[in-house]
Design an enzyme around this catalytic site. Structure first.
Site, PDB file in Angstrom:
ATOM      1  N   ASN A  53       0.865  -1.174   0.000  1.00  0.00           N
ATOM      2  CA  ASN A  53       0.000   0.000   0.000  1.00  0.00           C
ATOM      3  C   ASN A  53       0.905   1.228   0.000  1.00  0.00           C
ATOM      4  O   ASN A  53       1.483   1.567   1.032  1.00  0.00           O
ATOM      5  CB  ASN A  53      -0.890  -0.036   1.259  1.00  0.00           C
ATOM      6  CG  ASN A  53      -1.680   1.256   1.443  1.00  0.00           C
ATOM      7  OD1 ASN A  53      -1.780   2.064   0.522  1.00  0.00           O
ATOM      8  ND2 ASN A  53      -2.229   1.440   2.629  1.00  0.00           N
TER       9      ASN A  53
ATOM     10  N   GLU B 157      -6.824   5.196   7.802  1.00  0.00           N
ATOM     11  CA  GLU B 157      -6.531   6.601   7.476  1.00  0.00           C
ATOM     12  C   GLU B 157      -7.739   7.255   6.809  1.00  0.00           C
ATOM     13  O   GLU B 157      -8.003   8.435   6.999  1.00  0.00           O
ATOM     14  CB  GLU B 157      -5.278   6.679   6.590  1.00  0.00           C
ATOM     15  CG  GLU B 157      -4.019   6.398   7.407  1.00  0.00           C
ATOM     16  CD  GLU B 157      -2.861   5.808   6.627  1.00  0.00           C
ATOM     17  OE1 GLU B 157      -2.887   5.815   5.385  1.00  0.00           O
ATOM     18  OE2 GLU B 157      -1.926   5.309   7.285  1.00  0.00           O
TER      19      GLU B 157
HETATM   20  P1  PGA Z   1       2.786   0.472   7.594  1.00  0.00           P
HETATM   21  O1  PGA Z   1       1.307   0.720   6.979  1.00  0.00           O
HETATM   22  O2  PGA Z   1       3.262  -0.839   7.051  1.00  0.00           O
HETATM   23  O3  PGA Z   1       3.594   1.639   7.107  1.00  0.00           O
HETATM   24  O4  PGA Z   1       2.635   0.440   9.074  1.00  0.00           O
HETATM   25  C1  PGA Z   1       0.403  -0.341   6.800  1.00  0.00           C
HETATM   26  C2  PGA Z   1      -0.885   0.177   6.226  1.00  0.00           C
HETATM   27  O5  PGA Z   1      -1.311   1.281   6.586  1.00  0.00           O
HETATM   28  O6  PGA Z   1      -1.526  -0.510   5.402  1.00  0.00           O
END
Ligand code: PGA
Length: 253
Positions: A10, A98
């Site tokens: 992602n 988010e």
């Molecule tokens: P991170 O994000 O691996 O940077 O903790 C994971 C995500 O938000 O899918």
């Protein structure tokens, strides 16, 4: 039931078109590809067409980070499921924390998006996860089970079987803090039991991923657990060499 490991990058709001193309060149697998692991990358919409081209015949799949629940019309700024299909998308992340936080996405909207994605034969990656307060109060499992229930309640069993769920505790995203693999396994088991309660046997074939500060150093401990079928990877999917190594470390089944 045998479930193939799935690793999804992602990128969030990172990489312009030229940076995405550079990534694709560095990331392209050696002969033999990624072995027995399914791999997908979810870039920003703007880089999708370039990656579709760059990933042709590599086996790397494309995903989007969001989708709207209508197919066309007066919805300024939105992108529809058929537009994603047109770009070669296989997956779409829905309900990332988010978006729940900054764009105030509700469980109801998230459920609608999941349903529409399925209708268009896109595989939704439904994100669920508790915040730190809920975890500390001992309410994490109950909270996540409700999120799963609300997002899937209107689907048929067959449709539920086509969903991927990503368990992402909010407090682990981008923080370098992770739950233990035992805590994640417990949650993924609870998620599978919730889906089994709604959809029956298809829950055994459903892939459940972990997300939140997954790195090449810690991926193996998660995917060794019987109910963790891969990972949704943010920061560590941005550097091609590291992401390739992370995928190599995930070949445990
Ligand atoms: P991170 O994000 O691996 O940077 O903790 C994971 C995500 O938000 O899918």
């Amino acid at each position: 039931m045998e479930r193939k490991i799935l690793i999804v990058g992602n990128w969030k709001m990172n990489k312009d078109v030229s940076e995405a193309v550079v990534f694709a060149k560095e990331f392209y697998p050696e002969p033999g590809g990624f072995g027995d692991v399914d791999v997908a990358v979810c870039p920003p919409f703007t880089a999708m067409a370039a990656l579709k081209e760059a990933f042709t015949n590599t086996g790397i799949m494309l995903g989007a980070q969001n989708v709207f629940y209508e197919d066309r019309g007066a919805f300024t700024g939105e992108v529809s499921p058929s537009m994603l299909k047109d770009l070669g998308c296989k997956f779409v992340i829905i309900g990332h924390s988010e978006r729940r936080e900054h764009m105030k996405e509700t469980d109801k909207e998230i459920g609608r998006k999941v349903m529409v994605a399925l209708k268009h034969r896109l595989t939704p990656i439904l994100c669920v996860g508790e915040d730190l307060k809920q975890r500390e109060m001992g309410r994490a499992v109950g909270f996540v089970r409700v999120q799963v229930d609300k997002a899937l309640v209107d689907l048929s069993s067959e449709e539920m079987g086509r969903v991927v769920i990503a368990y992402e505790p909010v407090w682990a995203i981008g923080t370098g803090r992770t739950p233990t693999s035992g805590q994640v396994e417990e949650m993924c088991q609870a998620i599978r039991a919730t889906v089994a309660g709604m959809a029956g046997a298809v829950a055994q074939g459903m892939r459940i991923l972990y997300g939140g500060s997954v790195q090449k150093e810690n991926i193996a401990q998660f995917v060794q657990e019987p109910n963790i079928d891969g990972a949704l990877v943010g920061g560590a999917s941005l550097r091609a060499a590291d992401f390739r190594e992370l995928i190599a470390q995930a070949q445990v089944r």
